[in-house]
Scaffold this active site. Structure first.
Site, PDB file in Angstrom:
ATOM      1  CG  ASP A  17      73.077  45.489  39.153  1.00  0.00           C
ATOM      2  OD1 ASP A  17      72.639  44.459  39.385  1.00  0.00           O
ATOM      3  OD2 ASP A  17      74.087  45.873  38.638  1.00  0.00           O
ATOM      4  CG  HIS A  54      68.597  36.577  42.923  1.00  0.00           C
ATOM      5  ND1 HIS A  54      69.879  36.263  43.348  1.00  0.00           N
ATOM      6  CD2 HIS A  54      67.911  35.689  43.239  1.00  0.00           C
ATOM      7  CE1 HIS A  54      70.052  35.138  44.129  1.00  0.00           C
ATOM      8  NE2 HIS A  54      68.758  34.553  43.934  1.00  0.00           N
TER       9      HIS A  54
HETATM   10  C1  GDG Z   1      71.600  39.407  39.293  1.00  0.00           C
HETATM   11  C2  GDG Z   1      71.211  40.767  39.698  1.00  0.00           C
HETATM   12  C3  GDG Z   1      72.775  40.435  41.618  1.00  0.00           C
HETATM   13  C4  GDG Z   1      80.004  38.952  33.876  1.00  0.00           C
HETATM   14  N1  GDG Z   1      80.500  38.921  32.527  1.00  0.00           N
HETATM   15  C5  GDG Z   1      81.094  37.941  32.475  1.00  0.00           C
HETATM   16  C6  GDG Z   1      80.849  37.268  33.639  1.00  0.00           C
HETATM   17  N2  GDG Z   1      80.212  37.810  34.496  1.00  0.00           N
HETATM   18  C7  GDG Z   1      79.833  37.433  35.941  1.00  0.00           C
HETATM   19  C8  GDG Z   1      80.234  38.439  36.863  1.00  0.00           C
HETATM   20  C9  GDG Z   1      79.231  38.294  38.041  1.00  0.00           C
HETATM   21  C10 GDG Z   1      78.047  37.950  37.299  1.00  0.00           C
HETATM   22  O1  GDG Z   1      78.322  37.439  36.051  1.00  0.00           O
HETATM   23  C11 GDG Z   1      77.190  39.177  37.059  1.00  0.00           C
HETATM   24  O2  GDG Z   1      76.282  39.327  38.395  1.00  0.00           O
HETATM   25  P1  GDG Z   1      75.806  40.776  38.768  1.00  0.00           P
HETATM   26  O3  GDG Z   1      75.588  40.426  40.358  1.00  0.00           O
HETATM   27  O4  GDG Z   1      76.923  41.847  38.526  1.00  0.00           O
HETATM   28  O5  GDG Z   1      74.385  40.849  37.897  1.00  0.00           O
HETATM   29  P2  GDG Z   1      73.406  39.959  37.237  1.00  0.00           P
HETATM   30  O6  GDG Z   1      73.866  38.860  36.393  1.00  0.00           O
HETATM   31  O7  GDG Z   1      72.393  40.871  36.836  1.00  0.00           O
HETATM   32  O8  GDG Z   1      72.657  39.272  38.494  1.00  0.00           O
HETATM   33  C12 GDG Z   1      72.251  41.464  40.443  1.00  0.00           C
HETATM   34  C13 GDG Z   1      72.777  39.091  41.313  1.00  0.00           C
HETATM   35  O9  GDG Z   1      71.639  38.642  40.386  1.00  0.00           O
HETATM   36  C14 GDG Z   1      73.100  37.888  42.405  1.00  0.00           C
HETATM   37  O10 GDG Z   1      71.788  37.871  43.263  1.00  0.00           O
HETATM   38  O11 GDG Z   1      73.761  41.017  42.349  1.00  0.00           O
HETATM   39  O12 GDG Z   1      72.023  42.725  41.045  1.00  0.00           O
HETATM   40  O13 GDG Z   1      70.792  41.710  38.652  1.00  0.00           O
HETATM   41  O14 GDG Z   1      79.635  37.134  38.735  1.00  0.00           O
HETATM   42  O15 GDG Z   1      81.607  37.995  37.082  1.00  0.00           O
HETATM   43  N3  GDG Z   1      81.428  35.800  33.888  1.00  0.00           N
HETATM   44  C15 GDG Z   1      82.327  35.279  33.047  1.00  0.00           C
HETATM   45  N4  GDG Z   1      82.264  35.915  31.907  1.00  0.00           N
HETATM   46  C16 GDG Z   1      82.011  37.192  31.482  1.00  0.00           C
HETATM   47  O16 GDG Z   1      82.163  37.786  30.394  1.00  0.00           O
HETATM   48  N5  GDG Z   1      82.994  34.046  33.238  1.00  0.00           N
END
Ligand code: GDG
Length: 472
Positions: free
Chosen positions: A368, A160
Site C-alpha cells: 500500500d 499515491h
Molecule cells: C490510495 C493509495 C494512499 C474505505 N471504505 C469506505 C471508505 N473508505 C475510505 C477510507 C479511506 C479511503 O477510503 C481509503 O484510503 P486508503 O489510503 O486506505 O487507500 P486507497 O483508496 O487505495 O488510496 C493509498 C491513498 O491513496 C492516499 O494517498 O494512502 O495507499 O492506495 O479514507 O476511510 N469510505 C466510506 N465508506 C466505505 O465503505 N465512506
C-alpha cells in the site's frame, strides 16, 4: 503563493466534507489561491451513430473561489487509459503484482492519447505563474505533454501508490518512457522513503542519472528534485466527524450490540492489494489456535466495491465470499457469527463510530502506498481506552506508525498471534502506544503534507543543461 492548479484523474468539490481525502487536504490552498482543479468528469460519451464521440468538451463549475474543470472521455479512450493501462498495468505492477498485469499493446497508446488530451485542454487555461500539482499514476506523462506545448510553469507530481523496485518496474514494456516522463516535472514526490529509494536506484541503474545531492537527479538534460512526502490525515476534520451525532450513534449501537464480544474491524476498498483473503485466513487461524476467542472475537470487514469492471476484482470477491462462508460455517454458533462481511460502502460519517467501538483494527495490505484507514482508526480512538492497530509492514504507513503491532500479512500464523496479542493487550500499553501514534499523526497531518510538498515545489525549479530530451 501563486495560483494552485491541481490535476488528478477525478475531481471533487472541496466544500463537501463527504468527499474526504484529497479534496479536504487541498481545500485550504485551493481556496486561498483561487485555484483550479482539472480532471475527468467520470462520464463516458458513447459514439453517435456512424461517428466518433465528441470527447474533451470542458465543463466548468464554480466551488466558492475554486474552479472545477472537467472533461468527458470516449468509451475507447476510457477503456484504454483508465481500465487498460492505469488499472490493468500500472496499478498491479506498482503493487508488485506482475502476474495480474495485462500488457496489451493498445493500452499505452490510449494512456498517452488521454494525457495529450488533458494537456491540450488544460494549457489554454493556465497562467504564466501558476503552480501545477499533478496527482497519481494515471497522469505520469502529463508534464511532458504540457512541456511539448510550451508550458514552463513549475509542475510537481505526487505518486499515491507504491513505486516498486527497479527490476519489477523494468518488466513494464515502455518503463524507460514512463520514468523519462517524470523528468519533465520539477519535483517528484513519493509516499515513503522505501519508494523514494526505489526511484533513486532505478534512475541510477536504468537511466544513468547522476545524483547531484540533496535529492536532486540529473538525466535527459534536466535536473529534478525527488523526495518522500508521506500523506497524512486531516485530524481536526476527522475529530469533528467522530464527535458528530452519526458517529456517536454508530459507536453506541455497536457497543450495545457487541457488549459481550471483542470487536475487530477492517475497512478497505475491495482490492487485491489490501490482503483481504490473507487477513481472513489469519482470523481463521486465531479462532483455531485460541479457543478462548470463540463466542467473543467478531470481525466486521467492510469491503467497499471498487473497479468492478476489472476481472481480477471478480476473482477476489468470490474468494472472500467463500472464506467468510467457511469461517462462519465452521466456527459460528447460533448466537455468534465470527465474521460480518459487508460488500457495500458505509457512509463516511459513520466510520469513526465503527472504528471507536472496535478493540482492534486489521490493516494488513500486501502492499500500500500509505493507507489512511490506519490513521483514521488511531484518530477515532478514546485516548483513555484505545484500541490496538495491527498494521502490515508493507503499508507505507508502517514507516511512521512504529508503535502499531507490525505484521507480515503473508505469515498467517504470526499475524494470528499478533491479533491475539492485540486482543489481550493491557490498558497501560494500549494507552502508551496510542499516545505515541496520535502524536505522529498529529505532527505529520495532511496540512503538513500539503505544505511540505508545495514548499519544496516552489523552491525546486528544474535546471536545464541543454535541450531537454523529453520527447515521448
Ligand atoms: C490510495 C493509495 C494512499 C474505505 N471504505 C469506505 C471508505 N473508505 C475510505 C477510507 C479511506 C479511503 O477510503 C481509503 O484510503 P486508503 O489510503 O486506505 O487507500 P486507497 O483508496 O487505495 O488510496 C493509498 C491513498 O491513496 C492516499 O494517498 O494512502 O495507499 O492506495 O479514507 O476511510 N469510505 C466510506 N465508506 C466505505 O465503505 N465512506
Amino acid at each position: 503563493m501563486p495560483r494552485l492548479v491541481v490535476v488528478s484523474n477525478r475531481v471533487a468539490d472541496p466544500r463537501k466534507t463527504a468527499a474526504g481525502g484529497l479534496a479536504v487536504a487541498l481545500a485550504d490552498v485551493l481556496n486561498n489561491t483561487g485555484g483550479l482543479w482539472f480532471g475527468w468528469s467520470g462520464k463516458i460519451v458513447e459514439p453517435s451513430a456512424g461517428g466518433r464521440a465528441v470527447e474533451g468538451e470542458l465543463r466548468t463549475q464554480q466551488a466558492g473561489p475554486v474552479k472545477l474543470v472537467t472533461l468527458d472521455l470516449s468509451r475507447e479512450d476510457h477503456d484504454a487509459y483508465y481500465v487498460g493501462y492505469s488499472n490493468g498495468v500500472l496499478w498491479p505492477v506498482f503493487h508488485y503484482r506482475l502476474d495480474l498485469a495485462d500488457f496489451d499493446a493498445g493500452y499505452i497508446a490510449g494512456y498517452r492519447r488521454v494525457n495529450q488530451l488533458f494537456a491540450r485542454k488544460l494549457q489554454p487555461l493556465l497562467r504564466g505563474d501558476d503552480i501545477i500539482w499533478v496527482h497519481d499514476y494515471h497522469l505520469i506523462p502529463l508534464a511532458a505533454e504540457l512541456r511539448a506545448l510550451g508550458c514552463t510553469q513549475r509542475i510537481g507530481f505526487f505518486l499515491h501508490i507504491p513505486l516498486p523496485p527497479p527490476l519489477i518496474l523494468a518488466a513494464i514494456p515502455g518503463h524507460d518512457w514512463l520514468i523519462r516522463a517524470l523528468f519533465a516535472y520539477d519535483l517528484v514526490g513519493f509516499q515513503s522513503e522505501a519508494d523514494h529509494g526505489h526511484f533513486c536506484r532505478y534512475v541510477e541503474a536504468e537511466a544513468r542519472a547522476q545524483n547531484v545531492g540533496e535529492g536532486r537527479w540529473r538525466a535527459f538534460n534536466r535536473t529534478i528534485q525527488a523526495g518522500a512526502f508521506p500523506i497524512g490525515l486531516d485530524v481536526e476534520e476527522f475529530n469533528a466527524l467522530a464527535t458528530a451525532p452519526d458517529a456517536r450513534d454508530m459507536c453506541e449501537r455497536m457497543r450495545r450490540e457487541y457488549s459481550r464480544r471483542k470487536l475487530l474491524v477492517g475497512v478497505d476498498r475491495l482490492d487485491y492489494s489490501k490482503g483481504l483473503p490473507q487477513r481472513l485466513r489469519a482470523f481463521r487461524e486465531l479462532l483455531q489456535r485460541y479457543p478462548e476467542t470463540h463466542n467473543s472475537a467478531t470481525l466486521i470487514q467492510i469491503a467497499s466495491p471498487s473497479r468492478e469492471d476489472v476481472s481480477a476484482y471478480t476473482d477476489i470477491l468470490h474468494e472472500l465470499e467463500s472464506l467468510c462462508g467457511s469461517i462462519n460455517g465452521n466456527y459460528g454458533e447460533l448466537e455468534w457469527m465470527p465474521v460480518r462481511y459487508i460488500h457495500r460502502t458505509v457512509a463516511r460519517s459513520r466510520l469513526p463510530g465503527l472504528y471507536r467501538a472496535s478493540r482492534v483494527a486489521l490493516v494488513t495490505p500486501l502492499r500500500d502506498g500509505m493507507n489512511l484507514v490506519a490513521k483514521e482508526f488511531i484518530a477515532s480512538q478514546d485516548p483513555l481506552d484505545p484500541g490496538v492497530l495491527v498494521l502490515s509492514r508493507f503499508a507505507g504507513a508502517a514507516e511512521q506508525l512504529k508503535e502499531a503491532l507490525l505484521v507480515n500479512p503473508y505469515d498467517v500464523e504470526a499475524t494470528a498471534n499478533a491479533i491475539h496479542l492485540a486482543l489481550q493487550m493491557p490498558l497501560e500499553e494500549r494507552r502508551a502506544r496510542h499516545q505515541a501514534l496520535m502524536a505522529n499523526i498529529r505532527e505529520y497531518d495532511v496540512h503538513w503534507w500539503c505544505d511540505a510538498f508545495l514548499d519544496a515545489l516552489v523552491k525546486a525549479q528544474a535546471e536545464e543543461t541543454g535541450t531537454p530530451w523529453l520527447r515521448l
